[in-house]
Motif scaffolding. Structure first.
Motif, PDB file in Angstrom:
ATOM      1  N   GLU A  13     100.147 -44.414  30.563  1.00  0.00           N
ATOM      2  CA  GLU A  13      99.063 -45.044  29.820  1.00  0.00           C
ATOM      3  C   GLU A  13      98.339 -46.104  30.647  1.00  0.00           C
ATOM      4  O   GLU A  13      97.139 -46.289  30.537  1.00  0.00           O
ATOM      5  CB  GLU A  13      99.681 -45.678  28.574  1.00  0.00           C
ATOM      6  CG  GLU A  13      98.714 -46.009  27.494  1.00  0.00           C
ATOM      7  CD  GLU A  13      99.441 -46.502  26.253  1.00  0.00           C
ATOM      8  OE1 GLU A  13     100.620 -46.910  26.367  1.00  0.00           O
ATOM      9  OE2 GLU A  13      98.829 -46.493  25.186  1.00  0.00           O
ATOM     10  N   GLN A  14      99.105 -46.799  31.497  1.00  0.00           N
ATOM     11  CA  GLN A  14      98.521 -47.840  32.348  1.00  0.00           C
ATOM     12  C   GLN A  14      97.557 -47.241  33.361  1.00  0.00           C
ATOM     13  O   GLN A  14      96.642 -47.911  33.826  1.00  0.00           O
ATOM     14  CB  GLN A  14      99.619 -48.577  33.139  1.00  0.00           C
ATOM     15  CG  GLN A  14     100.790 -49.052  32.316  1.00  0.00           C
ATOM     16  CD  GLN A  14     100.402 -50.209  31.436  1.00  0.00           C
ATOM     17  OE1 GLN A  14      99.580 -51.038  31.816  1.00  0.00           O
ATOM     18  NE2 GLN A  14     100.961 -50.263  30.233  1.00  0.00           N
ATOM     19  N   LEU A  16      95.835 -44.248  32.958  1.00  0.00           N
ATOM     20  CA  LEU A  16      94.777 -43.404  32.410  1.00  0.00           C
ATOM     21  C   LEU A  16      93.384 -44.048  32.400  1.00  0.00           C
ATOM     22  O   LEU A  16      92.395 -43.351  32.625  1.00  0.00           O
ATOM     23  CB  LEU A  16      95.152 -42.927  31.006  1.00  0.00           C
ATOM     24  CG  LEU A  16      96.338 -41.941  30.984  1.00  0.00           C
ATOM     25  CD1 LEU A  16      96.609 -41.477  29.562  1.00  0.00           C
ATOM     26  CD2 LEU A  16      96.083 -40.739  31.889  1.00  0.00           C
ATOM     27  N   PRO A  17      93.280 -45.358  32.128  1.00  0.00           N
ATOM     28  CA  PRO A  17      91.925 -45.924  32.165  1.00  0.00           C
ATOM     29  C   PRO A  17      91.291 -45.823  33.554  1.00  0.00           C
ATOM     30  O   PRO A  17      90.081 -46.006  33.690  1.00  0.00           O
ATOM     31  CB  PRO A  17      92.139 -47.400  31.778  1.00  0.00           C
ATOM     32  CG  PRO A  17      93.425 -47.426  31.045  1.00  0.00           C
ATOM     33  CD  PRO A  17      94.274 -46.353  31.692  1.00  0.00           C
ATOM     34  N   PRO A  22      90.624 -38.803  31.026  1.00  0.00           N
ATOM     35  CA  PRO A  22      92.036 -39.043  30.704  1.00  0.00           C
ATOM     36  C   PRO A  22      92.567 -38.206  29.543  1.00  0.00           C
ATOM     37  O   PRO A  22      93.764 -37.948  29.463  1.00  0.00           O
ATOM     38  CB  PRO A  22      92.059 -40.535  30.343  1.00  0.00           C
ATOM     39  CG  PRO A  22      90.650 -40.902  30.031  1.00  0.00           C
ATOM     40  CD  PRO A  22      89.809 -40.014  30.868  1.00  0.00           C
ATOM     41  N   ILE A  23      91.664 -37.748  28.667  1.00  0.00           N
ATOM     42  CA  ILE A  23      92.110 -37.005  27.483  1.00  0.00           C
ATOM     43  C   ILE A  23      92.934 -35.776  27.864  1.00  0.00           C
ATOM     44  O   ILE A  23      93.818 -35.345  27.132  1.00  0.00           O
ATOM     45  CB  ILE A  23      90.891 -36.608  26.608  1.00  0.00           C
ATOM     46  CG1 ILE A  23      91.329 -35.965  25.280  1.00  0.00           C
ATOM     47  CG2 ILE A  23      89.942 -35.685  27.328  1.00  0.00           C
ATOM     48  CD1 ILE A  23      92.015 -36.897  24.337  1.00  0.00           C
ATOM     49  N   VAL A  26      96.808 -36.393  27.675  1.00  0.00           N
ATOM     50  CA  VAL A  26      97.508 -37.018  26.552  1.00  0.00           C
ATOM     51  C   VAL A  26      98.073 -36.042  25.530  1.00  0.00           C
ATOM     52  O   VAL A  26      98.819 -36.446  24.645  1.00  0.00           O
ATOM     53  CB  VAL A  26      96.649 -38.079  25.828  1.00  0.00           C
ATOM     54  CG1 VAL A  26      96.105 -39.094  26.800  1.00  0.00           C
ATOM     55  CG2 VAL A  26      95.527 -37.444  25.043  1.00  0.00           C
TER      56      VAL A  26
END
Lengths: 649, 257
Positions: A13-14, A16-17, A22-23, A26
């Motif tokens: 998660e860290q 992905l930005p 990024p979708i 997930v």
């Protein structure tokens, strides 16, 4: 007992930005299944070794995912190739290759199954293994590592990746994955006796799972293979492909995966049959998936109804290798068109057969307004070369068919050809231009308007294992490129006609590398590894593929074996040569394949065995299978429209 | 309305009801982009058998209009859209049906039959929560003070028109460090500063990451890990600094008496 496995999502998660789209990493798709790790015995990580947008729609992976997850004590999750931006961040931050379903590390699974629709995914497999923390070489793996299992069409010659995989399955996977699951379950319940070796041995003893380490390859001084033989007494000399009979008993996908991210196909796809006996000599899919097994019209109708309700897709694809050949395709198309008239659901039939019947079907499917494109695949430019490849289409057929399309309101058709076919000359390719000119001329006359177009799309021919062209020499890329250039000039030699013709082609270089990987042997593994070490990834993407890197790597590692890139690609093989995949049994009789290769050189056409007597390709008797075709005589019934909201109970 | 030229025969059924919906983007699905959500929502309409109305024309589109969407990667408890229906439905049932048809994490929270006035006219501000893991609340407090002390804080962002510089200060009507922040202690060494933020809708839009840039510009605050941002509400900003749910007005019209 291994500890329960936790999600790597908090670490991921860290990152992905900081990555694009990024979708895709997930999960959370409709149809995705997340099970309790500890409540299951056998766990599969399934990979399509390309980007999520390409891999997610893959039918093979979706089918196996569903078949496996329907078993109560089995868990299957999916993983895809991560783009270089995330790969770099994962390495930097110690985040391992993960599944998108529950973000579990791939290394924790029992099986890491990779579906190779094409050989161009090999470098991505190495990236995934490295990120997963699984040793790249099968020989270096231990009890903590999953069984790395290859499937998909490329596994009919897995020799180039023999060092990296533990096993390969040839052919249909539905039943194979359940059998493998059973073997692993039993072995685990017995306390994993004999370790990894014993498990692989049990798999190999099925005679339909290939375990490369149990076979030795000896070479002749000139570089050719002398023989491939088992190195232990209890494994078979030849490994057979799997064939799923009765597709009505395997109506998958029932719950198709519906992604949040944009993918290459956003549709409910249903296979209306498997296998093809048209006998196009370049077509590996047609050769290795025999015999033809139809899904019945009623099962197809039911699958589409439920698949659309489940997924909310508004597009349906009726897939197969030659969909117009289904024995009840007419009733199927008209029945579906009626069922979905006025619903904004569009139906499509990948059309490749060159005859007017195809246009009738397309007309039928476009009833509710949406007109999908028409594609015809004459494959060869001249009558002569079409006889060589056994594509039985005359120029008159083609012109007539395309003109019918224009007369019926289509303004654009696509024509698909190949370049670099065996025996091909410049003239064969230049005839494509004449054909395209004639199509436009006749089309303008028939449609009464100048406003029509055709697109000529050309792919490079790659000789594939288990086809009559497996012995053929590839053409050199510079010859291909020169022919493609000549063709372009010829198309534009008449400006008035040339303006209405679109021209799309691929350079010859990527095809040559695909040829190396398709017909390579175990020595090619060193090339793949070298290319990957130099940064090779996503070889199916022109912006990532580097021909120079492959050529350079070949020059570095192949000389030690006394062979080179040309030896694998532009060299014609002799009848007696042991081919790297001879010990892998697709059911096709090698003598028949050779005869068909000789027939192609004398331009002898081989008709389809569905409508003419058996020509003894060998598949049915050796695999204990048979042609399964209709007609069943059944029809699709009208659907009752839904008038109320679907509110969960 | 007069007849429109070049329309397919038959046309589409007219809109008989408009429904406004509030939905959330939660957890991992906060990485859903607006385009991704729009595709998923259209599929959900079909899965739930919602009698959506379509636009006229050769390529009919479902009647959906969106209020300003949260950026990709930002979670939200307050996203809004409006749909046009060709048959009346019960909004409560619609909410249940759509929520079930969307992936968990894309959650439909509210559905109300639209009253007069437009949704967009009722939205002029958003409130956001910014979680800054590994940032000491005291440090965040100092940055917020420095930021509020200024009249203008110029920040830069890449836009479709290229790199632009604009003020991130004026649009901010409230910014404070929440008392829910985690102060580093002996037991747990990882602090987490939480910033509450209210931003007015202006052009160019000032987004939470612009305010974070502003905190960097004003006080050199550099979060070591990417902050986690959630939109908590969107609507009309009152004089008291409260944000009114834009669906409240519709609910009032819908209620008899």
């Amino acid at each position: 007992m291994p500890m329960s496995v936790s999600s790597v999502f908090p670490q991921l998660e860290q990152l992905l930005p900081r990555v694009s789209k990024p979708i895709q990493y997930v999960g959370g798709e409709l149809g995705a299944v997340v099970k309790d790790w500890d409540a299951t015995t056998v766990r599969w990580a399934l990979m399509y070794p390309d980007a999520y947008e390409v891999g997610l729609p893959n039918q093979g992976v979706q089918i196996l995912y569903e078949v496996l997850n329907e078993q109560e004590d089995v868990l299957a999750e999916r993983t895809y190739a991560v783009w270089p931006d995330l790969e770099a961040l994962m390495k930097e931050n110690g985040v391992p290759q993960f599944t998108v379903d529950a973000h579990r590390p791939v290394k924790a699974f029992d099986v890491f199954g990779i579906s190779f629709a094409t050989e161009l995914g090999y470098t991505n497999m190495l990236s995934a293994l490295e990120l997963a923390g699984i040793p790249l070489n099968s020989a270096d793996r231990g009890l903590d590592d999953p069984i790395v299992l290859a499937g998909g069409h490329a596994s009919f010659n897995p020799e180039p990746i023999a060092d990296f995989i533990d096993a390969a399955v040839l052919g249909d996977g539905e039943e194979a994955v359940l059998e493998i699951t059973g073997i692993i379950r039993e072995w685990k319940e017995e306390g994993s006796p004999g370790g990894r070796d014993e498990l692989l041995l049990r798999l190999a003893r099925t005679e339909s799972i290939y375990v490369p380490r149990f076979y030795d390859v000896d070479y002749l001084p000139d570089g050719r293979i002398q023989r491939v033989v088992p190195n232990r007494p209890d494994v078979p000399f030849r490994v057979a492909k799997r064939t799923t009979m009765d597709l009505d008993a395997w109506p998958y996908p029932k719950k198709p995966l519906v992604p949040l991210a944009e993918t290459v196909h956003e549709r409910y796809a249903v296979e209306i049959f498997r296998g093809c006996t048209r006998g196009c000599r370049f077509c590996q899919a047609g050769m290795i998936t025999r015999p033809v097994r139809e899904r019945s019209i009623t099962t197809v109708g039911q699958m589409i109804k439920e698949g659309l309700e489940y997924s909310g897709f508004s597009e349906v694809g009726l897939l197969s290798l030659s969909s117009a050949d289904h024995s009840e395709i007419g009733d199927m198309c008209s029945g579906l068109a009626e069922q979905y008239e006025g619903t904004n659901v569009s139906l499509s039939l990948p059309s490749t057969r060159v005859d007017a019947f195809n246009i009738d079907l397309a007309q039928e499917l476009s009833k509710n307004g949406r007109r999908t494109g028409l594609t015809f695949a004459p494959e060869g430019g001249s009558e002569r070369i079409r006889k060589v490849i056994n594509k039985m289409v005359t120029k008159e057929d083609l012109i007539r068919t395309v003109v019918t399309a224009y007369t019926n309101g289509w303004r654009q058709v696509k024509l698909y050809f190949m370049c670099g076919l065996p025996t091909e000359t410049d003239e064969d390719v230049l005839e494509i231009a004449q054909m395209a000119h004639e199509v436009i001329r006749a089309g303008r006359e028939a449609a009464g308007t100048k406003d029509i177009r055709c697109t000529v799309s050309i792919g490079g021919f790659v000789p594939k294992p288990h086809t009559p062209f497996q012995w053929a020499a590839m053409e050199r890329p510079e010859v291909i490129d020169a022919r493609l250039k000549m063709l372009k000039q010829e198309i534009n030699s008449d400006r008035g006609l040339g303006r209405a013709i679109g021209y799309r082609y691929h350079d010859g270089e990527p095809s040559l590398i695909e040829g190396l990987l398709s017909r390579g042997d175990r020595r090619v593994g060193a090339v793949i590894r070298r290319v990957w070490e130099k940064g090779g990834r996503f070889d199916g993407w022109s912006e990532h593929f580097s021909y120079a890197r492959w050529v350079e790597s070949c020059a570095e590692v192949l000389p030690q074996f006394g062979v080179d890139l040309d030896w694998f690609t532009t060299r014609e093989r002799e009848q007696a040569e042991v081919l790297p995949w001879d010990h892998l049994d697709s059911g096709l009789d090698k003598d028949w394949l050779w005869q068909d290769w000789q027939d192609s050189l004398t331009e002898y056409e081989q008709p389809d065995c569905r409508w003419t007597p058996c020509f003894d390709c060998g598949v049915c008797p050796s695999m204990d299978t048979e042609i399964q075709i209709g007609p069943t005589g059944k029809k699709l019934l009208p659907l009752t429209p839904v008038n109320s909201l679907r509110v969960p109970a | 309305m007069g007849a429109t030229k070049n329309q397919p025969v038959g046309g589409q059924a007219p809109v008989v009801q408009r429904v406004r919906i509030r939905y959330a983007k939660r957890g991992p699905l906060r990485f859903t982009s607006h385009r991704d959500f729009a595709r998923a929502f259209e599929r959900a309409l079909r899965r739930a058998a919602v009698p959506i109305a379509f636009s006229q024309g050769f390529t009919p589109h479902p009647k959906i209009s969106y209020a300003s969407a949260a950026p990709t990667g930002v979670g939200s408890e307050a996203e809004y859209l409006e749909i046009g229906l060709q048959a009346e439905v019960d909004p409560g049932q619609l909410r249940l049906a759509l929520d079930a048809a969307l992936s968990p994490g894309l959650d439909v929270l509210d559905a109300v039959v639209a009253g007069p006035g437009s949704l967009a006219d009722r939205i002029d501000a958003s409130s956001w929560r910014l979680e800054l893991p590994a940032v000491d609340p005291a440090e965040a407090e100092a940055a917020v003070k420095a930021f509020t002390a200024l009249d203008e804080v110029l920040v830069e962002r890449m836009t479709k028109q290229g790199r632009r510089s604009f003020d991130a200060r004026q649009a901010v009507t409230h910014i404070s460090v929440s008392d829910q922040s985690v102060v580093p202690s002996e037991a747990d060494g990882t602090p987490c500063a939480i910033i509450d933020l209210v931003v007015r809708q202006v052009t160019p839009a000032v987004r939470p990451d612009d305010v974070l840039s502003g905190l960097r510009v004003a006080a050199g605050l550099e979060p070591p890990v990417p902050p986690r941002v959630t939109r908590l509400a969107q609507g009309t900003l009152t004089a008291q600094g409260e944000i009114v749910d834009p669906l409240d007005a519709d609910r009032e019209t819908a209620l008899p008496g």
